[in-house]
Design a protein around this motif. Structure first.
Motif, mmCIF file in Angstrom:
data_model
loop_
_atom_site.group_PDB
_atom_site.id
_atom_site.type_symbol
_atom_site.label_atom_id
_atom_site.label_comp_id
_atom_site.label_asym_id
_atom_site.label_seq_id
_atom_site.Cartn_x
_atom_site.Cartn_y
_atom_site.Cartn_z
ATOM 1 N N LYS A 105 0.831 -1.215 0.000
ATOM 2 C CA LYS A 105 0.000 0.000 0.000
ATOM 3 C C LYS A 105 0.857 1.252 0.000
ATOM 4 O O LYS A 105 0.528 2.269 -0.635
ATOM 5 C CB LYS A 105 -0.923 -0.024 1.222
ATOM 6 N N LYS A 106 1.995 1.210 0.694
ATOM 7 C CA LYS A 106 2.893 2.363 0.730
ATOM 8 C C LYS A 106 3.553 2.613 -0.621
ATOM 9 O O LYS A 106 3.767 3.755 -1.029
ATOM 10 C CB LYS A 106 3.978 2.142 1.790
ATOM 11 N N LYS A 107 3.880 1.519 -1.320
ATOM 12 C CA LYS A 107 4.652 1.645 -2.561
ATOM 13 C C LYS A 107 3.776 1.891 -3.792
ATOM 14 O O LYS A 107 4.247 2.421 -4.788
ATOM 15 C CB LYS A 107 5.481 0.380 -2.774
ATOM 16 N N VAL A 108 2.515 1.486 -3.725
ATOM 17 C CA VAL A 108 1.627 1.638 -4.883
ATOM 18 C C VAL A 108 0.753 2.864 -4.683
ATOM 19 O O VAL A 108 -0.070 2.912 -3.759
ATOM 20 C CB VAL A 108 0.735 0.376 -5.067
ATOM 21 N N GLU A 109 0.921 3.854 -5.546
ATOM 22 C CA GLU A 109 0.173 5.106 -5.410
ATOM 23 C C GLU A 109 -1.322 4.894 -5.632
ATOM 24 O O GLU A 109 -2.168 5.363 -4.861
ATOM 25 C CB GLU A 109 0.706 6.138 -6.404
ATOM 26 N N ASP A 110 -1.659 4.174 -6.694
ATOM 27 C CA ASP A 110 -3.072 3.966 -7.034
ATOM 28 C C ASP A 110 -3.535 2.614 -6.495
ATOM 29 O O ASP A 110 -4.017 1.766 -7.227
ATOM 30 C CB ASP A 110 -3.246 4.044 -8.553
ATOM 31 N N PHE A 111 -3.373 2.437 -5.174
ATOM 32 C CA PHE A 111 -3.645 1.141 -4.552
ATOM 33 C C PHE A 111 -5.092 0.703 -4.730
ATOM 34 O O PHE A 111 -5.383 -0.475 -4.874
ATOM 35 C CB PHE A 111 -3.309 1.218 -3.055
ATOM 36 N N ASN A 148 -7.103 1.345 -7.180
ATOM 37 C CA ASN A 148 -7.528 1.200 -8.569
ATOM 38 C C ASN A 148 -8.171 -0.174 -8.773
ATOM 39 O O ASN A 148 -7.601 -1.197 -8.369
ATOM 40 C CB ASN A 148 -6.297 1.342 -9.479
#
Length: 374
Positions: free
Chosen positions: A11-17, A19
């Motif tokens: 969740k921290k690394k994926v901006e569009d979590f 989506n």
């Protein structure tokens, strides 16, 4: 596989979590948890969960939560809910689309599993479903593409009548049932083995689907293994429910790694299918299959008994050869008679008269002396 403990970092690394597309991918990659919905007991895999439920919670089989937990395709169905065009793919459509496409394709499928797990039933069920799909696309009756005559059982040479007129047919489904041991036998005619591999490679021209069932893929020739497109491993047989559960893999050969095959779960329409379920084949086909298998089994039984008897006879013959009486003992009595008739007879004369060597006569004479007969 992605576990629950990995989600915070993702969740921290994926901006569009959030989506929808990414969420759908995430669900397909999530490691499933096999927790009992009644007692919350975690189980190592789906099969163990099924056993636990049937042993500890028989009275709850009608509970909706239990039914969902024991549904082999529950994980796939949850993902399909998020798709506007969600539809659970059938084996008939999955394989039928390939061999009826415009790209001149064929399918080689290996089905692996222990005895009694439902390999033969799975092969027949797939054959019937694919035949129905082909009939809707290409016309005709499903029996035109698959019937009992398309099944070769236990003997590799039983495929000959099936493939003799293969050039006159297209979109046929052929099943080689339990013939893996015969196919790989070292004493099997090498020319047959070689030509069978050639036949496998020509199936593309007739858009044929070949299904082979066996206890393990090592039982077939390595060329047959490398040519396979898909492999199904039967993992669970629920005879009381009339279904078998398995895993479907696409076989992908890694040419950069010396041709080593890799097995990946099938993904269709963006959905990964970790399991597949087989219901029983039609009653008529199952009945015809049992009758055909029974007849072949009797023939193999007679051949096996004859082979055992031949082997036993050869073994006895070998023992007799080992226990054969030495030549000097065989002629000892004749030597004794000649000496009694002519005490001065020479060894050379006896060897000529008995048509044997002087050493044999000399040994016979010594044998008589040792045993007090001379």
């Amino acid at each position: 596989m992605i576990s629950d403990t990995m989600l915070p970092d993702i969740k921290k690394k994926v901006e569009d979590f959030n989506n929808p597309i990414f969420q759908r991918y995430l669900k397909s990659e999530m490691q499933q948890r096999y927790v009992c919905p009644i007692c919350d007991l975690p189980n190592p895999d789906f099969t163990q969960l099924h056993k636990h439920m049937n042993i500890c919670h028989k009275d709850h089989v009608d509970n909706p939560a239990v039914k969902e937990a024991l549904d082999p395709l529950s994980g796939v169905k949850k993902i399909l809910i998020d798709k506007t065009d969600g539809e659970l793919i059938t084996m008939g459509k999955f394989f039928g689309e390939r061999i009826t496409s415009e790209h001149n394709q064929h399918v080689l499928l290996n089905i692996i599993g222990k005895t009694g797990m439902g390999k033969s039933n799975a092969a027949m069920r797939i054959g019937e479903e694919v035949a129905r799909y082909i009939a809707t696309v290409k016309g005709g009756d499903p029996e035109d593409y698959f019937n009992i005559t398309n099944i070769a059982i236990m003997r590799l040479d039983s495929i000959i009548p099936i493939i003799e007129d293969l050039d006159q047919k297209r979109f046929n489904i052929i099943v080689l049932d339990d013939i893996g041991a015969s196919y790989s036998a070292r004493d099997f005619n090498k020319a047959v083995n070689k030509n069978m591999n050639k036949v496998f490679q020509t199936f593309r021209d007739t858009n044929t689907m070949l299904i082979m069932t066996m206890p393990d893929s090592f039982l077939i020739d390595k060329v047959g293994r490398r040519l396979a497109h898909y492999q199904i491993e039967i993992t669970d047989a629920r005879h009381n429910e009339g279904i078998s559960v398995g895993k479907l893999f696409e076989v992908i050969e890694q040419y950069r790694r010396g041709g080593q095959p890799h097995y990946h779960f099938v993904i269709y329409n963006g959905i990964k299918y970790p399991r597949i379920v087989f219901q029983r084949a039609s009653a008529k086909l199952a009945s015809d299959y049992e009758a055909k298998r029974s007849a072949i089994r009797k023939t193999l039984q007679v051949e096996a008994i004859a082979n055992i008897r031949d082997a036993d006879a050869e073994a006895l013959e070998g023992i007799e050869k080992k226990e054969k009486i030495p030549k000097h003992i065989q002629i000892a009595e004749k030597v004794r008679v000649k000496i009694s008739e002519d005490p001065d007879i020479s060894i050379q004369k006896m060897s000529i008269e008995l048509a044997t060597s002087r050493d044999t006569v000399r040994n016979a004479k010594q044998y008589l002396k040792d045993n007090g007969l001379l």
